[in-house]
Design a protein around this motif. Sequence first.
Motif, short mmCIF file in Angstrom:
data_model
loop_
_atom_site.label_atom_id
_atom_site.label_comp_id
_atom_site.label_asym_id
_atom_site.label_seq_id
_atom_site.Cartn_x
_atom_site.Cartn_y
_atom_site.Cartn_z
N GLU A 55 26.11 32.38 29.60
CA GLU A 55 26.57 31.12 30.50
C GLU A 55 27.96 31.60 31.40
O GLU A 55 28.22 31.08 32.18
N GLN A 56 28.55 32.65 30.62
CA GLN A 56 30.07 32.95 31.00
C GLN A 56 29.81 34.58 31.31
O GLN A 56 28.98 35.32 30.76
N LYS A 57 30.63 34.96 32.39
CA LYS A 57 30.63 36.53 32.55
C LYS A 57 31.92 37.03 32.16
O LYS A 57 33.00 36.08 32.47
N LEU A 58 31.93 38.18 32.09
CA LEU A 58 33.35 38.92 31.74
C LEU A 58 34.18 39.20 32.95
O LEU A 58 35.37 39.36 32.89
N THR A 59 33.72 38.59 34.20
CA THR A 59 34.69 38.64 35.17
C THR A 59 35.12 37.18 35.55
O THR A 59 36.05 37.03 36.56
N ASP A 60 34.67 36.29 34.70
CA ASP A 60 35.18 34.94 34.90
C ASP A 60 36.77 34.90 34.56
O ASP A 60 37.36 35.78 33.71
N MET A 65 44.21 50.91 35.54
CA MET A 65 43.24 50.00 35.73
C MET A 65 43.58 48.62 36.05
O MET A 65 44.43 48.13 35.16
N THR A 66 43.05 47.86 37.20
CA THR A 66 43.55 46.61 37.31
C THR A 66 42.78 45.44 36.37
O THR A 66 41.81 45.96 36.11
N PRO A 67 43.22 44.60 36.19
CA PRO A 67 42.52 43.38 35.10
C PRO A 67 41.13 43.14 35.85
O PRO A 67 40.11 43.12 34.94
N GLN A 68 41.06 43.07 36.99
CA GLN A 68 39.64 42.82 37.66
C GLN A 68 38.95 43.75 37.52
O GLN A 68 37.73 43.70 37.32
N GLU A 69 39.34 45.25 37.56
CA GLU A 69 38.60 46.31 37.44
C GLU A 69 38.06 46.50 35.87
O GLU A 69 36.88 46.90 35.76
N ALA A 70 38.92 45.94 35.11
CA ALA A 70 38.59 45.99 33.61
C ALA A 70 37.52 45.04 33.22
O ALA A 70 36.27 45.45 32.62
N GLY A 71 37.65 43.90 33.87
CA GLY A 71 36.45 42.83 33.71
C GLY A 71 35.38 43.35 34.40
O GLY A 71 34.11 43.27 33.58
N GLN A 72 35.21 44.03 35.64
CA GLN A 72 34.12 44.26 36.37
C GLN A 72 33.43 45.50 35.47
O GLN A 72 32.10 45.46 35.45
#
Lengths: 307, 417
Positions: free
Chosen positions: B214-219, B396-403
């Motif tokens: 239900e949640q994603k690591l990019t949330d 690595m940016t936080p967004q890249e890490a989540g992606q």
Amino acid sequence: MRNLDKPKRRWHIVVFLLPAVLVYTAIMIIPLFGTLQLSLFTTIDREQVFIGFDNFRTLLGDERWSQSFWNALKNNAWFFLVHMIVQNPIGIAIAAMLSSSALRFSSFYRTAIFIPTILSFVIVGFAWKLILSPIWGIAPGMLDAVGLRFLFEPWLGKEEYALTTVALISVWQFVGIPMMLIYAALLSIPDEVLEAGEIDGLTGMSAFWKIKLPLILPSIGIISILTFVGNFNAFDLVYTTQGALAGPNYSTDVLGTLLYRTFFGFQMQLGDPNMGSAIAMMMFLVILIGVCIYLFGIQTRMRRYQF
Amino acid sequence: MKSTFLVATLLATTFLSTAASAQEVTLTIESWRNDDLTIWQDKIIPAFEAANEGIKVVFSPSAPTQYNSALNAKLEAGTAGDLITCRPFDGSLSLFEAGYLSEVGDLENMENFGSVAKSGWSTDDGSATFCVPMASVIHGFIYNKDAFAEIGVEVPTTVDEFFDVLDAFKEDGTYIPLAMGTADQWEAATMGYANIGPNYWKGEEGRLALIAGEQKLTDPGWVAPYEQLERWGEYLGDGYEAQSYPDSQNLFTLGRAAIYPAGSWEISGFNAQVDFEMGAFPPPVQNAGDDCYISDHVDIAIGMNAASPNSEAARTFLNWVGSGDFADLYANSLPGFFSLSNAQIEMSDPLAQEMVSWRQDCGSSIRPFHQILSRGTPNLANEYWVTSANVIRGTMTPQEAGQKLQDDLSSWYPPQQ
């Protein structure tokens, strides 16, 4: 009369070969085929299932697996290149200096330079980690003493330097091997040859380039192939300095560490002996191809001189 | 005559000694906790042997990094000990599924444990439990009280206050604000991401939602911890990129650093080494008054070798491990390893008391990727070590890490596809 014509069976050849063949088969050849067999299977519900070359297809075809594999192979190639560019020329240069009769204390230097070779990887890795440590290491202090503190970087922790640093540590440790082999080759060159050259006007550096170097080329070939095999089997030093994850960001990951993580697993990752064997087979192939190129492409063309 | 007597005596002693050993059962414990050898030998085992006559226990640990492979090899060869110390989640689950571990859910004292405590050693549906939970470890920050007094800062409760404190230490320059490095990578993940994260993904709620897909690591809840980690970089010591885990421990215990992102297992080691006063605070929340969540990770349990010839004695031992007596003994011998038992335990160590008190005010959760999510390839637990270290180093940016983590997870995990 007829008996004399028939070639005699030379039983002693078999007897002399047997022990080596048996031992080699038991501890090298059978495990090699065992690994090959393991790499053609996969585990489904705890059963080994034959899947042909699927493991190799995943390794080279899957986006993530192939990325890890090519990254490790690329790092291995760089590791080897650093050794070829730095270790072997330095080894040859030291050997040339040691063999010169003008040098005093040559046996002391010879021993001192060779000693790191007999140390364990763990000791070397740990010692260098401490030397280069930004907190307790002597490297920042020594650079500071000569006013070059700004050149210091936490080399083992930076993606762009880590692999080269590890390679140079390995060079430091093993520079004694090419030195010893070349030194032995240089000593075997008869004085008559050099004296004949001297009469023709070849002395000093030109004697080295024109007479000694061609004569030690076969030894350099052997050293290159030893370096190649050793480097593509590398694992210990990376494991002791950078850990099994070969950080930072897999920048020091070589085939050996990739194999280790895959085969035995790491932390939460469970081991996969089948995929691990596939990587081991790829390592074997890479080394086999390299050695074949050397044997058929280079060694057969090398000229040998008889004195 | 004399010789007959001698033979008779010898025979008698032989028979007597056989008789004695037949009554006595020896249980061997396989474990990776070689650090705890003396505590087992001097405190825990004598306490058990005094209460249970006829059962002898031998604690036989191996090196932590070799434990899993050594244990697997021993189990396959049939030479493993009677009692097996269990790693949490898949490592032990696979042993249970392979039939190497017996089910222990029916032991009398298992009722002392809640479902979160048992989650590390139960099947995915919770129907069978195969190890008796021993202890969990809690994450937070251990700080140098003397340094805080010297600089004149208070213990932070919100993220903003936390960075104000770090700024104050940075400005003063006497102390390294945060003692952590990225050389070994796992601290960045375990003491960084998993430590501060539960406040953002709301503990168990977010973790279970992630497992359910239900949640994603990019949330935002999963990327925000990375955004905080990104800021940590400038407060770490000079050359932190090559600073290893023991380096960080030493920097803190030598009094050169002010705050240590910690796991509670450090307590006993630190107690022995520091000469200043230590305190601890939980991961700061975003806004004052927010609900707080902590990482209270199930870490160690003990189960039974299904092939053990001494199963009765082994069950007696395991039942004792589930008792309040054991919980009390273990928690006080090894401050920082908190009992998972519901039994009331008095702990004497102030730092351990402080950390365990967070359980009352904050929601407990385990590390996010240890249950189910680290089953596939690429392994999520390994990947979040690497990405967390990358984010701190700024590569690595936080967004890249989540992606990256989301891509890794969705590549094999159906609920996330």
